[in-house]
Design a protein around this motif. Structure first.
Motif, PDB file in Angstrom:
ATOM      1  N   HIS A   8      -0.349   3.070   7.549  1.00 37.53           N
ATOM      2  CA  HIS A   8      -0.033   3.578   6.218  1.00 37.53           C
ATOM      3  C   HIS A   8      -1.268   4.258   5.636  1.00 37.53           C
ATOM      4  CE1 HIS A   8       3.050   0.055   5.801  1.00 37.53           C
ATOM      5  NE2 HIS A   8       3.401   0.943   6.703  1.00 37.53           N
ATOM      6  N   PHE A   9      -1.122   5.490   5.201  1.00 40.73           N
ATOM      7  CA  PHE A   9      -2.202   6.174   4.490  1.00 40.73           C
ATOM      8  C   PHE A   9      -1.991   5.928   3.002  1.00 40.73           C
ATOM      9  CE2 PHE A   9      -4.569   9.801   2.723  1.00 40.73           C
ATOM     10  CZ  PHE A   9      -5.727   9.732   3.462  1.00 40.73           C
ATOM     11  N   GLY A  10      -2.444   4.763   2.564  1.00 34.98           N
ATOM     12  CA  GLY A  10      -2.275   4.362   1.173  1.00 34.98           C
ATOM     13  C   GLY A  10      -3.157   3.177   0.861  1.00 34.98           C
ATOM     14  N   LEU A  11      -3.373   2.911  -0.426  1.00 35.79           N
ATOM     15  CA  LEU A  11      -4.207   1.801  -0.875  1.00 35.79           C
ATOM     16  C   LEU A  11      -3.393   0.842  -1.727  1.00 35.79           C
ATOM     17  CD1 LEU A  11      -7.458   3.687  -2.000  1.00 35.79           C
ATOM     18  CD2 LEU A  11      -7.033   2.562   0.188  1.00 35.79           C
ATOM     19  N   TYR A  25      -1.741   6.121 -10.336  1.00 35.00           N
ATOM     20  CA  TYR A  25      -1.657   6.469 -11.761  1.00 35.00           C
ATOM     21  C   TYR A  25      -0.276   7.051 -12.069  1.00 35.00           C
ATOM     22  CZ  TYR A  25      -3.292   8.450 -16.254  1.00 35.00           C
ATOM     23  OH  TYR A  25      -3.474   8.766 -17.577  1.00 35.00           O
ATOM     24  N   ASN A  26       0.358   6.545 -13.125  1.00 35.15           N
ATOM     25  CA  ASN A  26       1.719   6.984 -13.435  1.00 35.15           C
ATOM     26  C   ASN A  26       1.807   8.432 -13.929  1.00 35.15           C
ATOM     27  OD1 ASN A  26       0.766   6.732 -16.079  1.00 35.15           O
ATOM     28  ND2 ASN A  26       1.983   4.896 -16.525  1.00 35.15           N
ATOM     29  N   GLN A  27       0.657   9.064 -14.177  1.00 35.35           N
ATOM     30  CA  GLN A  27       0.644  10.478 -14.535  1.00 35.35           C
ATOM     31  C   GLN A  27       0.513  11.385 -13.304  1.00 35.35           C
ATOM     32  OE1 GLN A  27       1.208  11.556 -17.776  1.00 35.35           O
ATOM     33  NE2 GLN A  27       1.655   9.359 -17.959  1.00 35.35           N
ATOM     34  N   PHE A  28       0.184  10.795 -12.154  1.00 38.34           N
ATOM     35  CA  PHE A  28       0.022  11.574 -10.923  1.00 38.34           C
ATOM     36  C   PHE A  28       1.050  11.130  -9.871  1.00 38.34           C
ATOM     37  CE2 PHE A  28      -4.764  11.813 -12.067  1.00 38.34           C
ATOM     38  CZ  PHE A  28      -4.510  12.831 -12.972  1.00 38.34           C
ATOM     39  N   GLY A  29       0.902   9.939  -9.339  1.00 38.13           N
ATOM     40  CA  GLY A  29       1.879   9.361  -8.415  1.00 38.13           C
ATOM     41  C   GLY A  29       2.053  10.109  -7.107  1.00 38.13           C
ATOM     42  N   PHE A  30       0.935  10.498  -6.476  1.00 38.94           N
ATOM     43  CA  PHE A  30       1.049  11.141  -5.173  1.00 38.94           C
ATOM     44  C   PHE A  30       1.378  10.090  -4.116  1.00 38.94           C
ATOM     45  CE2 PHE A  30      -1.004  14.416  -7.546  1.00 38.94           C
ATOM     46  CZ  PHE A  30      -0.495  15.582  -7.001  1.00 38.94           C
ATOM     47  N   ARG A  31       2.364  10.399  -3.308  1.00 39.36           N
ATOM     48  CA  ARG A  31       2.941   9.385  -2.423  1.00 39.36           C
ATOM     49  C   ARG A  31       2.089   9.150  -1.174  1.00 39.36           C
ATOM     50  NH1 ARG A  31       9.330  10.158  -1.653  1.00 39.36           N
ATOM     51  NH2 ARG A  31       8.904   8.279  -0.437  1.00 39.36           N
ATOM     52  N   ASP A  35       0.808  -1.219   0.000  1.00 45.41           N
ATOM     53  CA  ASP A  35       0.000   0.000   0.000  1.00 45.41           C
ATOM     54  C   ASP A  35       0.845   1.274   0.000  1.00 45.41           C
ATOM     55  OD1 ASP A  35       0.934  -0.110   2.583  1.00 45.41           O
ATOM     56  OD2 ASP A  35      -1.031  -0.193   3.543  1.00 45.41           O
ATOM     57  N   MET A  36       2.170   1.123  -0.071  1.00 45.97           N
ATOM     58  CA  MET A  36       3.051   2.282  -0.158  1.00 45.97           C
ATOM     59  C   MET A  36       3.539   2.532  -1.591  1.00 45.97           C
ATOM     60  SD  MET A  36       3.133   3.582   2.843  1.00 45.97           S
ATOM     61  CE  MET A  36       4.534   4.697   2.811  1.00 45.97           C
ATOM     62  N   ARG A  37       3.048   1.746  -2.537  1.00 47.07           N
ATOM     63  CA  ARG A  37       3.414   1.970  -3.942  1.00 47.07           C
ATOM     64  C   ARG A  37       2.733   3.229  -4.463  1.00 47.07           C
ATOM     65  NH1 ARG A  37       2.069  -4.196  -5.945  1.00 47.07           N
ATOM     66  NH2 ARG A  37       3.735  -5.269  -4.792  1.00 47.07           N
ATOM     67  N   TYR A  38       3.360   3.843  -5.465  1.00 44.84           N
ATOM     68  CA  TYR A  38       2.756   5.039  -6.060  1.00 44.84           C
ATOM     69  C   TYR A  38       3.272   5.209  -7.491  1.00 44.84           C
ATOM     70  CZ  TYR A  38       7.233   7.249  -4.871  1.00 44.84           C
ATOM     71  OH  TYR A  38       8.578   7.547  -4.762  1.00 44.84           O
ATOM     72  N   GLY A  39       2.411   5.759  -8.338  1.00 42.00           N
ATOM     73  CA  GLY A  39       2.786   6.062  -9.708  1.00 42.00           C
ATOM     74  C   GLY A  39       3.232   4.874 -10.528  1.00 42.00           C
TER      75      GLY A  39
END
Length: 262
Positions: A210-213, A238-244, A8-12
């Motif tokens: 973790h504040f993530g999905l 989303y690879n166009q946004f990627g907010f952590r 759940d800590m992945r992003y972008g």
């Protein structure tokens, strides 16, 4: 603690095609994150989503992001209807928008943790199990806790229920959305003072979430049905946004007291 490799800590890391394969086609009632087309108010869109309008206008990527975060915050209201912690979810969304993965701390989280521990009077409460271990095992004659009884303290934690915000009331006071389950918990006995007739222990609880999905979260129909989670997932993955996503840290020190039994 500090497990940045968690799913759940992945992003972008996901493309438009991958997101749509996860059934994330109707994301926002305000803007299409894939085409950057703004959707006019139609009067029928709800948090569950009903599709796109035929009328639309192009916006910039940054405008799209701002619209999505504003909608994200607005939809959070239904998960934080009342109480002293209801402001936290909006603050955490804004933290995600501006702080690039930095950990989040707030005195309200520490207070929520403290109240949860003190109000848990169930038989599985780690606080009460630790207190019971002290009551039973303290050597009053020597005014010490026996080395060979340390396992009793460990068992109090292993077999106890760690503080989590998954109670019914947490679905409405904001804590169920900001924290809910927790990722890691450290419970440390900071001090133990024993006199002739009583003892006093200070126990430190340090909790991290973790504040993530992750993919499992958004695959759950109970989550995916809400725009709130669809917007959150797209902003994060989303690879166009990627907010952590980020770590949420809270801690408190609880005092335990007991008396020598006659």
């Amino acid at each position: 603690m500090n497990d940045h490799s968690a799913s759940d800590m992945r992003y972008g890391d996901l493309s438009e095609a991958q997101l749509k394969a996860l059934r994330l086609t109707d994301v926002s009632a305000k803007v299409d994150p894939y085409t950057l087309m703004k959707i006019p108010e139609t009067g029928f869109a709800t948090t569950y989503g009903f599709g796109l309008s035929d009328r639309a206008e192009k916006v910039s990527k940054q405008e799209c992001i701002n619209i999505l975060f504003d909608e994200f915050r607005s939809l959070a209201k239904s998960f934080a209807l009342y109480g002293v912690y209801s402001h936290l979810i909006k603050e955490m969304i804004t933290h995600m928008q501006h702080n690039k993965g930095a950990s989040f701390r707030d005195p309200s989280l520490d207070q929520a943790l403290r109240q949860h521990i003190l109000q848990d009077n169930s038989r599985n409460s780690t606080r009460l199990l630790l207190q019971r271990a002290f009551d039973i095992n303290i050597n009053w004659k020597e005014r010490m806790y026996p080395e060979n009884k340390k396992n009793e303290l460990t068992d109090a934690i292993i077999f106890g229920r760690l503080p989590k915000f998954d109670r019914f009331k947490d679905s409405f006071n904001g804590m169920g959305m900001t924290v809910h389950d927790t990722w890691a918990t450290h419970i440390t006995i900071q001090s133990l003072q024993i006199n002739e007739h009583s003892y006093r222990a200070l126990v430190r609880y340090k909790v991290q979430d973790h504040f993530g999905l992750d993919d499992v979260d958004i695959a759950n129909p109970n989550f995916r049905q809400f725009r709130f989670f669809r917007i959150w997932f797209v902003l994060q993955r989303y690879n166009q946004f990627g907010f952590r996503p980020f770590m949420t840290d809270m801690e408190t020190v609880i005092e335990l007291k007991g008396e020598r039994k006659k």
